[in-house]
Scaffold this active site. Structure first.
Site, PDB file in Angstrom:
ATOM      1  N   TYR A   1      -3.176  11.158  11.099  1.00 20.85           N
ATOM      2  CA  TYR A   1      -2.937   9.782  11.703  1.00 20.85           C
ATOM      3  C   TYR A   1      -2.658   8.423  11.405  1.00 20.85           C
ATOM      4  O   TYR A   1      -2.842   7.959  11.804  1.00 20.85           O
ATOM      5  CB  TYR A   1      -4.614   9.997  11.821  1.00 20.85           C
ATOM      6  CG  TYR A   1      -5.160   9.640  10.812  1.00 20.85           C
ATOM      7  CD1 TYR A   1      -5.182   8.473   9.309  1.00 20.85           C
ATOM      8  CD2 TYR A   1      -5.769  10.214  10.413  1.00 20.85           C
ATOM      9  CE1 TYR A   1      -6.470   8.387   8.325  1.00 20.85           C
ATOM     10  CE2 TYR A   1      -7.305  11.078   9.047  1.00 20.85           C
ATOM     11  CZ  TYR A   1      -6.912   9.539   8.117  1.00 20.85           C
ATOM     12  OH  TYR A   1      -7.136   9.487   7.150  1.00 20.85           O
ATOM     13  N   LYS A   2      -1.403   8.781  10.234  1.00 24.21           N
ATOM     14  CA  LYS A   2      -0.580   7.361   9.858  1.00 24.21           C
ATOM     15  C   LYS A   2       0.756   7.737  10.480  1.00 24.21           C
ATOM     16  O   LYS A   2       0.576   7.716  11.721  1.00 24.21           O
ATOM     17  CB  LYS A   2      -0.364   7.996   8.485  1.00 24.21           C
ATOM     18  CG  LYS A   2      -1.374   7.671   7.514  1.00 24.21           C
ATOM     19  CD  LYS A   2      -1.509   7.673   5.892  1.00 24.21           C
ATOM     20  CE  LYS A   2      -2.575   7.840   5.183  1.00 24.21           C
ATOM     21  NZ  LYS A   2      -3.809   7.711   5.007  1.00 24.21           N
TER      22      LYS A   2
ATOM     23  N   ASP B   1      -0.705  16.499  -2.033  1.00 23.22           N
ATOM     24  CA  ASP B   1      -0.813  15.917  -0.472  1.00 23.22           C
ATOM     25  C   ASP B   1      -0.146  14.340  -0.332  1.00 23.22           C
ATOM     26  O   ASP B   1       0.660  13.783  -0.986  1.00 23.22           O
ATOM     27  CB  ASP B   1      -2.331  14.728  -1.604  1.00 23.22           C
ATOM     28  CG  ASP B   1      -2.840  13.739  -0.299  1.00 23.22           C
ATOM     29  OD1 ASP B   1      -2.198  13.505   0.806  1.00 23.22           O
ATOM     30  OD2 ASP B   1      -3.712  13.470  -1.040  1.00 23.22           O
TER      31      ASP B   1
ATOM     32  N   ARG C   1      -0.210  -4.644   1.619  1.00 16.98           N
ATOM     33  CA  ARG C   1       0.120  -3.775   2.350  1.00 16.98           C
ATOM     34  C   ARG C   1       1.199  -3.188   3.358  1.00 16.98           C
ATOM     35  O   ARG C   1       0.353  -3.852   4.007  1.00 16.98           O
ATOM     36  CB  ARG C   1      -0.654  -2.120   1.540  1.00 16.98           C
ATOM     37  CG  ARG C   1       0.082  -0.887   1.086  1.00 16.98           C
ATOM     38  CD  ARG C   1      -0.830  -0.280   0.474  1.00 16.98           C
ATOM     39  NE  ARG C   1      -1.748   0.427   2.042  1.00 16.98           N
ATOM     40  CZ  ARG C   1      -2.804   1.778   2.518  1.00 16.98           C
ATOM     41  NH1 ARG C   1      -2.055   2.819   1.534  1.00 16.98           N
ATOM     42  NH2 ARG C   1      -2.976   2.190   3.667  1.00 16.98           N
TER      43      ARG C   1
ATOM     44  N   PHE D   1      -5.964   8.556  -4.087  1.00 11.98           N
ATOM     45  CA  PHE D   1      -6.538   7.763  -3.565  1.00 11.98           C
ATOM     46  C   PHE D   1      -7.949   8.229  -3.580  1.00 11.98           C
ATOM     47  O   PHE D   1      -7.631   9.871  -4.321  1.00 11.98           O
ATOM     48  CB  PHE D   1      -6.526   8.353  -2.302  1.00 11.98           C
ATOM     49  CG  PHE D   1      -6.727   7.760  -0.862  1.00 11.98           C
ATOM     50  CD1 PHE D   1      -6.728   6.323  -0.331  1.00 11.98           C
ATOM     51  CD2 PHE D   1      -8.112   8.256  -0.583  1.00 11.98           C
ATOM     52  CE1 PHE D   1      -7.642   6.155   0.437  1.00 11.98           C
ATOM     53  CE2 PHE D   1      -9.139   8.381   0.548  1.00 11.98           C
ATOM     54  CZ  PHE D   1      -8.543   6.742   1.113  1.00 11.98           C
TER      55      PHE D   1
END
Length: 403
Positions: A229-230, A204, A378, A135
């Site tokens: 938050y995922k 990560d 996605r 990312f």
């Protein structure tokens, strides 16, 4: 919500979805979330709202802040929230208590971890390796950390890491799951390879925590970071976390020392003395409102095993790929997510020439995924609230949009 024209169901797939949902041991967890008739396959960006969180947050605002005010730092447990909530996350990533502290953003924690890793590695090591497919923020932070520590930075793919390691390597920053493709990287073997040359492994976990077993302690990971938050459903911008392996805690030298990580935070001493244990990962005053919303959200994990979540995740993604093959015409999309279970996270990424427009049309028709440039659709599968009927419907609507 009505289906688009041309979306004809395949009875066998509908029946199979119904049977799978009936046998799903996590089916009752779905009721713990605020959901509607939309098929929500974007929990890998923002998890759905746990239904009890608004009431808990109202109590924090009205009673703890509104009535108790400053007393809540002690009486409501505000001061100890970062490590207390860290211990709630720990079982989901395979860590014993006392090694995770919650606070700050993922980016800030990547910076702490990576600079701290270089300092742990010691003299004579002047190179940082970073996941070339990472990312973007991780890459930006790695470049800055390299400049600040006098290291060179080299971007390599996870598969290239074993061959790129040397006695010059200080730290390696890797993603457990690739955010674009959903590829799951081999954390145990890559960590072992990093350790074999005396370097420090930083992982990560943003796209794996809450979706699959991680095994931080089992596999000897040194440092790890992740967002909440995922798949952890902590809410937009909920605080991230930092894991520091217990055996390294007394040597972890955070590049962001703050009064909250001082051994005597209220001593107001001009000299910095780090607190013991994971508390060294704290910096400034915790974001109490978002942090306590996260703590409430973690209640949805009560009675849920991460192994059951992983089993359902693989079943959901397998079924989605089967349904896509049935509903989408040949050559229209290409899956870039590995077929092998050991290499797959909890998402499916489909390459499609007009992906951005296709995703807009899917969302208009009640199937929410997301788009990643230049050509990737996605779809994230959160096993706590996504069912097999959702999967069949999503693939059917995709087929109609692409027909």
């Amino acid at each position: 919500m009505s289906e688009p024209s041309g979306a004809s169901a395949v009875p066998e797939l509908g029946a199979r979805a119904e049977k799978l949902d009936a046998a799903d041991e996590l089916a009752n967890v779905r009721g713990r979330f605020v959901l509607d008739d939309v098929v929500y396959l974007d929990g890998n960006s923002l998890g759905a709202l746990p239904a009890h969180v608004p009431g808990r947050v109202e109590d924090v605002v009205r009673r703890q802040w509104g009535e108790l005010r400053i007393r809540s730092w002690e009486e409501s447990g505000w001061w100890t929230a970062p490590e207390r909530i860290g211990d709630r996350i720990a079982p989901l990533v395979g860590a014993a208590p006392g090694q995770i502290v919650v606070g700050d953003s993922t980016s800030v924690n990547v910076f702490k971890a990576l600079v701290g890793a270089v300092r742990l590695a010691g003299d004579g090591r002047h190179e940082i390796l970073v996941d070339a497919s990472t990312f973007p923020t991780d890459g930006y932070i790695a470049e800055s950390a390299a400049r600040l520590t006098g290291c060179t930075l080299r971007a390599v793919t996870p598969a290239q890491v074993p061959g790129a390691l040397s006695e010059r390597t200080a730290a390696v920053l890797l993603n457990h799951v690739d955010y674009r493709t959903g590829r799951l990287h081999d954390l145990p073997s890559l960590t072992a390879a990093v350790h074999a040359v005396g370097a420090v492994a930083v992982w990560d976990l943003c796209h794996s925590a809450g979706a699959l077993p991680v095994g931080l302690d089992e596999h000897g990971v040194d440092l790890a970071v992740g967002c909440t938050y995922k798949y952890l459903n902590g809410g937009p911008g909920s605080p991230a976390y930092l894991y520091v392996r217990r055996s390294l805690q007394d040597r972890f030298d955070s590049p962001l020392p703050g009064w909250n990580s001082h051994a005597e935070p209220f001593g107001m001493r001009p000299e910095y003395a780090p607190a013991p244990g994971a508390l060294r990962g704290r910096v400034g005053t915790p974001d109490i409102l978002s942090m306590l919303a996260l703590e409430a959200a973690l209640d949805v994990w009560d009675g849920v095993s991460i192994e059951a979540v992983r089993a359902k995740s693989l079943a959901l993604t397998d079924f989605f790929l089967t349904c896509v093959e049935e509903y989408v015409g040949p050559g229209r999309v290409e899956s870039v997510t590995p077929v092998a279970h050991r290499e797959r996270g909890s998402q499916v990424a489909l390459r499609c020439a007009d992906a951005g427009d296709v995703m807009k049309r899917l969302i208009e028709r009640g199937v929410v995924g997301d788009y990643r440039a230049p050509d990737v659709l996605r779809f994230g599968f959160t096993p706590l609230y996504v069912g097999f009927a959702d999967v069949e419907r999503a693939a059917r609507v995709l087929g109609a949009v692409l027909s």
